[in-house]
Structure formats: structure tokens, C-alpha cells
Design a protein around this motif. Structure first.
Motif, PDB file in Angstrom:
ATOM      1  N   THR A   4       0.832  -1.212   0.000  1.00  0.00           N
ATOM      2  CA  THR A   4       0.000   0.000   0.000  1.00  0.00           C
ATOM      3  C   THR A   4       0.864   1.258   0.000  1.00  0.00           C
ATOM      4  O   THR A   4       0.491   2.260  -0.599  1.00  0.00           O
ATOM      5  N   GLY A   5       2.007   1.192   0.650  1.00  0.00           N
ATOM      6  CA  GLY A   5       2.930   2.325   0.641  1.00  0.00           C
ATOM      7  C   GLY A   5       3.477   2.590  -0.748  1.00  0.00           C
ATOM      8  O   GLY A   5       3.596   3.744  -1.182  1.00  0.00           O
ATOM      9  N   SER A   8       0.703   4.009  -2.873  1.00  0.00           N
ATOM     10  CA  SER A   8       0.479   5.393  -2.473  1.00  0.00           C
ATOM     11  C   SER A   8       1.530   6.325  -3.065  1.00  0.00           C
ATOM     12  O   SER A   8       1.204   7.404  -3.567  1.00  0.00           O
ATOM     13  N   VAL A   9       2.772   5.914  -3.041  1.00  0.00           N
ATOM     14  CA  VAL A   9       3.848   6.734  -3.598  1.00  0.00           C
ATOM     15  C   VAL A   9       3.689   6.865  -5.117  1.00  0.00           C
ATOM     16  O   VAL A   9       3.874   7.955  -5.684  1.00  0.00           O
ATOM     17  N   SER A  53      -3.891   8.809  -3.368  1.00  0.00           N
ATOM     18  CA  SER A  53      -2.711   8.428  -2.602  1.00  0.00           C
ATOM     19  C   SER A  53      -2.977   8.512  -1.104  1.00  0.00           C
ATOM     20  O   SER A  53      -2.592   7.628  -0.334  1.00  0.00           O
ATOM     21  N   ARG A  57      -3.114   5.344   1.535  1.00  0.00           N
ATOM     22  CA  ARG A  57      -2.209   5.346   2.694  1.00  0.00           C
ATOM     23  C   ARG A  57      -2.961   5.348   4.024  1.00  0.00           C
ATOM     24  O   ARG A  57      -2.612   4.634   4.948  1.00  0.00           O
ATOM     25  N   GLU A  58      -4.019   6.174   4.109  1.00  0.00           N
ATOM     26  CA  GLU A  58      -4.730   6.352   5.378  1.00  0.00           C
ATOM     27  C   GLU A  58      -5.957   5.465   5.528  1.00  0.00           C
ATOM     28  O   GLU A  58      -6.474   5.322   6.631  1.00  0.00           O
TER      29      GLU A  58
END
Length: 112
Positions: A4-5, A8-9, A53, A57-58
Motif C-alpha cells: 500500500t505504501g 500510495s507513492v 494516494s 495510505r490512510e
């Protein structure tokens, strides 16, 4: 870094690249109507990528829901704002609009 990171990036970098590309194009173009065309990718694609993104991430926390709200507002308002700005530019340049019905029958208050 988690999956997921990484996603997101990727979304963040893609959104930022679209925004920076639109800004660079607006710096090069001279006509305001041409520049107005470059606001759409920044507002629709760039900001949506950045908001996506944040959501990836959240998750669907308060921050994620706020990002979804921002994306929905930008997607909804951008066409309206673009049309209003384009019409204001056209009016400033001397454009006029008339209804074909008015031309055929005469405008209200106009003697025939």
C-alpha cells in the motif's frame, strides 16, 4: 515498504507529475483560453491522484474521507469554474450571445 505504501507513492508521484506538467504548460502558453485547458488535467487527474494516494495510505479514516471529499468537490466544480472563466474571457474580448429565437421574432421590447 508495504504494498500500500508503494501504491500510495506511485499515485502521489503520478499526480504531482500531472500538476507540474500542467503548470509548465501554463508558463509556456500565452493565450488565457489555452492556459485554461491546462487547468483541467491538474484539477481532475493530478488532484485525484494525490487524493487517491492519501486514501490508499490512510484508508477510510477521517483523512481518507476528507481526501475523497476534496476530490469529489474538485471534479464537480472544475467544469463549472472553467466554463465561467472562459465565458468571462470571451465577454471581455467582446463576444456576444443571442438566442436564435430572439433573432427570428425580435428581442423582447424591440419594435418590429
Amino acid at each position: 515498504m508495504t504494498v500500500t505504501g508503494v501504491i500510495s507513492v506511485i499515485l502521489l508521484v503520478a499526480g504531482l507529475m500531472i500538476v507540474v506538467g500542467s503548470c509548465a504548460g501554463m508558463a509556456v502558453l500565452d493565450d488565457p483560453l489555452d492556459r485554461l485547458h491546462l487547468t483541467t488535467p491538474a484539477a481532475m487527474l493530478g488532484s485525484t491522484g494525490i487524493c487517491a494516494s492519501v486514501v490508499v495510505r490512510e484508508g477510510l479514516s477521517a483523512s481518507g474521507l476528507a481526501a475523497i471529499g476534496v476530490a469529489v468537490i474538485l471534479i464537480g466544480v472544475n467544469p463549472l469554474a472553467g466554463h465561467a472563466v472562459a465565458r468571462a474571457i470571451a465577454i471581455r474580448r467582446g463576444a456576444t450571445w443571442s438566442d436564435p429565437q430572439d433573432e427570428a421574432t425580435g428581442s423582447p421590447g424591440e419594435e418590429q
